[in-house]
Design a protein around this motif. Structure first.
Motif, PDB file in Angstrom:
ATOM      1  N   GLY A  65      42.043  31.202  43.981  1.00 46.28           N
ATOM      2  CA  GLY A  65      40.914  31.504  43.111  1.00 46.28           C
ATOM      3  C   GLY A  65      39.715  30.633  43.406  1.00 46.28           C
ATOM      4  N   VAL A  66      39.937  29.337  43.600  1.00 45.46           N
ATOM      5  CA  VAL A  66      38.837  28.426  43.931  1.00 45.46           C
ATOM      6  C   VAL A  66      38.212  28.819  45.265  1.00 45.46           C
ATOM      7  CG1 VAL A  66      38.229  26.038  44.453  1.00 45.46           C
ATOM      8  CG2 VAL A  66      39.841  26.534  42.613  1.00 45.46           C
ATOM      9  N   ILE A  67      39.062  29.126  46.245  1.00 43.60           N
ATOM     10  CA  ILE A  67      38.569  29.495  47.574  1.00 43.60           C
ATOM     11  C   ILE A  67      37.717  30.763  47.504  1.00 43.60           C
ATOM     12  CG2 ILE A  67      39.337  30.373  49.819  1.00 43.60           C
ATOM     13  CD1 ILE A  67      41.702  28.392  49.585  1.00 43.60           C
ATOM     14  N   LEU A  68      38.174  31.761  46.751  1.00 47.64           N
ATOM     15  CA  LEU A  68      37.419  33.007  46.657  1.00 47.64           C
ATOM     16  C   LEU A  68      36.131  32.826  45.861  1.00 47.64           C
ATOM     17  CD1 LEU A  68      40.283  35.623  46.121  1.00 47.64           C
ATOM     18  CD2 LEU A  68      38.941  35.207  48.183  1.00 47.64           C
ATOM     19  N   LEU A  69      36.148  31.991  44.828  1.00 47.09           N
ATOM     20  CA  LEU A  69      34.916  31.696  44.096  1.00 47.09           C
ATOM     21  C   LEU A  69      33.841  31.158  45.032  1.00 47.09           C
ATOM     22  CD1 LEU A  69      36.180  30.044  40.773  1.00 47.09           C
ATOM     23  CD2 LEU A  69      34.699  32.047  40.928  1.00 47.09           C
ATOM     24  N   LEU A 223      39.291  37.649  54.731  1.00 40.23           N
ATOM     25  CA  LEU A 223      40.185  36.843  53.903  1.00 40.23           C
ATOM     26  C   LEU A 223      41.027  35.904  54.759  1.00 40.23           C
ATOM     27  CD1 LEU A 223      41.266  36.199  51.098  1.00 40.23           C
ATOM     28  CD2 LEU A 223      42.895  38.086  51.358  1.00 40.23           C
ATOM     29  N   GLY A 224      41.546  36.409  55.880  1.00 37.81           N
ATOM     30  CA  GLY A 224      42.333  35.550  56.762  1.00 37.81           C
ATOM     31  C   GLY A 224      41.516  34.421  57.347  1.00 37.81           C
ATOM     32  N   LEU A 225      40.289  34.724  57.794  1.00 39.81           N
ATOM     33  CA  LEU A 225      39.414  33.691  58.348  1.00 39.81           C
ATOM     34  C   LEU A 225      39.090  32.637  57.296  1.00 39.81           C
ATOM     35  CD1 LEU A 225      37.527  32.660  60.617  1.00 39.81           C
ATOM     36  CD2 LEU A 225      35.755  34.185  59.690  1.00 39.81           C
ATOM     37  N   THR A 226      38.835  33.086  56.080  1.00 37.12           N
ATOM     38  CA  THR A 226      38.483  32.147  55.003  1.00 37.12           C
ATOM     39  C   THR A 226      39.639  31.211  54.689  1.00 37.12           C
ATOM     40  OG1 THR A 226      36.979  33.776  54.049  1.00 37.12           O
ATOM     41  CG2 THR A 226      37.695  31.964  52.627  1.00 37.12           C
ATOM     42  N   LEU A 227      40.846  31.764  54.550  1.00 42.18           N
ATOM     43  CA  LEU A 227      42.004  30.922  54.239  1.00 42.18           C
ATOM     44  C   LEU A 227      42.296  29.949  55.377  1.00 42.18           C
ATOM     45  CD1 LEU A 227      44.385  33.570  52.608  1.00 42.18           C
ATOM     46  CD2 LEU A 227      43.062  31.796  51.450  1.00 42.18           C
ATOM     47  N   LEU A 228      42.123  30.416  56.624  1.00 39.16           N
ATOM     48  CA  LEU A 228      42.356  29.548  57.778  1.00 39.16           C
ATOM     49  C   LEU A 228      41.355  28.390  57.802  1.00 39.16           C
ATOM     50  CD1 LEU A 228      43.796  28.974  60.484  1.00 39.16           C
ATOM     51  CD2 LEU A 228      42.134  30.502  61.580  1.00 39.16           C
ATOM     52  N   VAL A 229      40.075  28.696  57.639  1.00 41.54           N
ATOM     53  CA  VAL A 229      39.054  27.645  57.644  1.00 41.54           C
ATOM     54  C   VAL A 229      39.239  26.707  56.449  1.00 41.54           C
ATOM     55  CG1 VAL A 229      36.572  27.218  57.415  1.00 41.54           C
ATOM     56  CG2 VAL A 229      37.388  29.039  58.917  1.00 41.54           C
ATOM     57  N   ALA A 264      35.276  41.045  45.562  1.00 44.72           N
ATOM     58  CA  ALA A 264      34.917  40.725  44.173  1.00 44.72           C
ATOM     59  C   ALA A 264      36.075  40.946  43.196  1.00 44.72           C
ATOM     60  CB  ALA A 264      33.685  41.526  43.751  1.00 44.72           C
ATOM     61  N   PRO A 265      36.818  42.072  43.284  1.00 42.02           N
ATOM     62  CA  PRO A 265      37.953  42.221  42.361  1.00 42.02           C
ATOM     63  C   PRO A 265      39.033  41.157  42.565  1.00 42.02           C
ATOM     64  CG  PRO A 265      37.352  44.347  43.312  1.00 42.02           C
ATOM     65  CD  PRO A 265      36.611  43.296  44.078  1.00 42.02           C
ATOM     66  N   LEU A 266      39.307  40.796  43.834  1.00 42.39           N
ATOM     67  CA  LEU A 266      40.283  39.735  44.093  1.00 42.39           C
ATOM     68  C   LEU A 266      39.802  38.404  43.533  1.00 42.39           C
ATOM     69  CD1 LEU A 266      41.544  40.332  47.747  1.00 42.39           C
ATOM     70  CD2 LEU A 266      42.851  40.533  45.637  1.00 42.39           C
ATOM     71  N   ARG A 267      38.517  38.123  43.713  1.00 44.88           N
ATOM     72  CA  ARG A 267      37.966  36.882  43.161  1.00 44.88           C
ATOM     73  C   ARG A 267      38.140  36.842  41.648  1.00 44.88           C
ATOM     74  NH1 ARG A 267      31.769  36.977  42.503  1.00 44.88           N
ATOM     75  NH2 ARG A 267      32.578  38.632  41.150  1.00 44.88           N
ATOM     76  N   ASP A 268      37.801  37.938  40.994  1.00 41.98           N
ATOM     77  CA  ASP A 268      37.901  37.955  39.532  1.00 41.98           C
ATOM     78  C   ASP A 268      39.343  37.733  39.068  1.00 41.98           C
ATOM     79  OD1 ASP A 268      35.193  38.428  39.471  1.00 41.98           O
ATOM     80  OD2 ASP A 268      35.398  40.605  39.236  1.00 41.98           O
ATOM     81  N   PHE A 270      41.937  36.200  40.776  1.00 42.48           N
ATOM     82  CA  PHE A 270      42.451  34.861  41.053  1.00 42.48           C
ATOM     83  C   PHE A 270      41.623  33.779  40.351  1.00 42.48           C
ATOM     84  CE2 PHE A 270      44.516  37.110  44.580  1.00 42.48           C
ATOM     85  CZ  PHE A 270      45.800  36.598  44.460  1.00 42.48           C
ATOM     86  N   ALA A 271      40.337  34.045  40.100  1.00 39.75           N
ATOM     87  CA  ALA A 271      39.558  33.078  39.324  1.00 39.75           C
ATOM     88  C   ALA A 271      40.089  32.999  37.900  1.00 39.75           C
ATOM     89  CB  ALA A 271      38.081  33.474  39.313  1.00 39.75           C
ATOM     90  N   ALA A 272      40.454  34.143  37.337  1.00 41.43           N
ATOM     91  CA  ALA A 272      41.063  34.130  36.000  1.00 41.43           C
ATOM     92  C   ALA A 272      42.371  33.345  36.019  1.00 41.43           C
ATOM     93  CB  ALA A 272      41.304  35.564  35.527  1.00 41.43           C
ATOM     94  N   VAL A 273      43.168  33.539  37.078  1.00 40.64           N
ATOM     95  CA  VAL A 273      44.414  32.777  37.215  1.00 40.64           C
ATOM     96  C   VAL A 273      44.118  31.283  37.309  1.00 40.64           C
ATOM     97  CG1 VAL A 273      46.389  32.331  38.755  1.00 40.64           C
ATOM     98  CG2 VAL A 273      45.699  34.679  38.243  1.00 40.64           C
ATOM     99  N   PHE A 274      43.033  30.931  38.014  1.00 42.65           N
ATOM    100  CA  PHE A 274      42.675  29.516  38.131  1.00 42.65           C
ATOM    101  C   PHE A 274      42.359  28.905  36.777  1.00 42.65           C
ATOM    102  CE2 PHE A 274      39.048  26.572  38.285  1.00 42.65           C
ATOM    103  CZ  PHE A 274      39.707  25.470  38.816  1.00 42.65           C
ATOM    104  N   PHE A 275      41.559  29.593  35.968  1.00 37.72           N
ATOM    105  CA  PHE A 275      41.218  29.053  34.651  1.00 37.72           C
ATOM    106  C   PHE A 275      42.454  28.950  33.765  1.00 37.72           C
ATOM    107  CE2 PHE A 275      37.013  30.943  35.824  1.00 37.72           C
ATOM    108  CZ  PHE A 275      36.362  29.731  35.978  1.00 37.72           C
ATOM    109  N   VAL A 276      43.354  29.925  33.883  1.00 40.13           N
ATOM    110  CA  VAL A 276      44.611  29.850  33.135  1.00 40.13           C
ATOM    111  C   VAL A 276      45.429  28.653  33.595  1.00 40.13           C
ATOM    112  CG1 VAL A 276      46.841  30.990  32.776  1.00 40.13           C
ATOM    113  CG2 VAL A 276      44.733  32.288  32.559  1.00 40.13           C
TER     114      VAL A 276
END
Length: 412
Positions: A65-69, A223-229, A264-268, A270-276
């Motif tokens: 969630g933090v990464i996608l934010l 998504l793969g590039l982002t997680l790798l970096v 954007a839907p994935l961010r929303d 996992f960001a909700a999961v992060f706040f939880v």
């Protein structure tokens, strides 16, 4: 019950609850962030329905969630826009830092948290919530107002500052000391400089390499590039969040637009999961003892944010009304404050309850200050003028008629 079955039931219940919470928040015009935090408090240790099987999954989801934010935030800006904002808005950014970081640092020292706790709490009180501010400006129809570029300029400077602040905080939390922290900071600054240069000169080449007409392929590659970096950045003690932010900056044009739409839907989610997850890690019983300091700190930094917006809008040539609207819009804290507290809570556990209470107060107060700061000040001025008698004709500060207080103009 089988552990996988329990996991599915818990996750299903959490996600369903978050969906209902989000719908309710939208109905009443409130950011869902405080309600997500409250849900985490309810599901965490000491809460009403503590979870047993899904803790590890939620922890990983919170990291994503933090990464996608940060990735989606980076996709909002081009490298040239960031450089331009840095050149033109740095005085406002400096005022923002002094007025809003120092109260947090001072409060941490008064509470006996030490230098590392002071650096962490300074970040919590410094950074406005870009997501909440953007939504409030949209809801109020102020995207075309004269003060809005000044507001966005302050937010851009704050976001860019995170590429320096987060690695420094990570190094301090890891106990690397002055030498290790300096090395980490040099690596972070060097990485940011290289990425900005590559994005400005070769951003189109990178975007073409990532681009795909197939949405599935584009989603997987970005998504793969982002997680790798992000993982490599974490290994270098630069912070996974900063790595994701830099990936977002490096992508531009149609690729950035397509990635925003897909992610954007994935961010929303996992960001909700992060706040939880942040709420899960906070004991509800620890919040009442810190409510008074959190409230005092929230009120103090609400005032300093209003002063920040006033200064930034004045530099842009905006009139007094627009300056007040700019200041009121910047009050809300949210995702970044929780990210910073989440990093620091392992080293300084006391920051978790205080940051939760602080964000809850300001994320609720923020939409109200954005809407009512300017008319409230005008109403107060009107009352003071009535008390002191009518002003001479032609004076710049003429009396405002009561009907003018109802709806502010779009200009400064």
């Amino acid at each position: 019950m089988h552990s996988t079955t329990t996991l599915l039931i818990e996750l299903g219940g959490i996600i369903l609850t978050l969906g209902l919470i989000g719908r309710f928040a939208g109905r009443i015009g409130l950011s869902p962030i405080p309600l997500y935090l409250l849900a985490g408090l309810a599901f965490g240790r000491g809460g009403l329905l503590p979870l047993s099987a899904s803790g590890d999954f939620i922890a990983v989801g919170a990291e994503i969630g933090v990464i996608l934010l940060l990735l989606l935030l980076g996709l909002e800006y081009s490298a040239s826009e960031l450089v331009t904002s840095l050149r033109t808005q740095y005085p406002s950014g400096a005022v923002d830092f002094v007025l809003n970081a120092l109260p947090g640092a001072g409060a941490a020292l008064l509470l006996g948290w030490g230098p590392v706790g002071a650096v962490a709490l300074a970040g919590v009180t410094w950074i406005s919530s870009s997501g909440v501010v953007a939504k409030v400006l949209t809801d109020l129809g102020r995207l075309g107002n004269r003060e809005t570029p000044a507001i966005l300029g302050v937010l851009v400077i704050e976001d860019l500052s995170m590429t320096v602040y987060l690695p420094l905080l990570t190094a301090l939390l890891a106990g690397l000391g002055l030498a290790g922290g300096s090395i980490t900071l040099v690596i972070a600054l060097g990485t940011v400089f290289v990425v900005l240069c590559l994005a400005i000169r070769h951003g189109r080449v990178l975007s073409r390499a990532v681009s795909s007409d197939n949405p599935e392929m584009l989603l997987l590659v970005v998504l793969g590039l982002t997680l790798l970096v992000a993982g490599v950045a974490q290994q270098l003690q630069v912070s996974a969040a900063v790595g994701a932010f830099l990936v977002g900056i490096a992508l531009s044009g149609e690729v950035a637009e397509g990635a925003r739409r897909l992610l954007a839907p994935l961010r929303d989610l996992f960001a909700a999961v992060f706040f939880v997850f942040f709420g899960l890690s906070t004991d509800p019983a620890a919040i009442p003892p810190v409510l008074v300091p959190a409230l005092l700190l929230a009120l103090a930094t609400a005032v300093t944010k209003i002063a920040t917006g006033w200064y930034a809008a004045r530099r842009a040539g905006v009139g007094p009304r627009g300056r007040l609207r700019a200041g009121g819009a910047l009050v809300a804290r949210g995702e970044f404050s929780i990210v910073i507290a989440g990093l620091a809570v392992a080293t300084e556990p006391r920051i978790g309850p205080l940051a939760t209470a602080y964000v809850l107060i300001l994320v609720i107060l923020g939409p109200f200050t954005a809407r009512f700061t300017e008319p409230a000040v005008r109403h107060l001025q009107y009352r003071l003028r009535l008390r002191h008698g009518p002003q001479p004709p032609g004076r710049a500060g003429r009396e405002a008629a009561p009907e003018e207080l109802a709806s502010p103009p779009r200009g400064g």
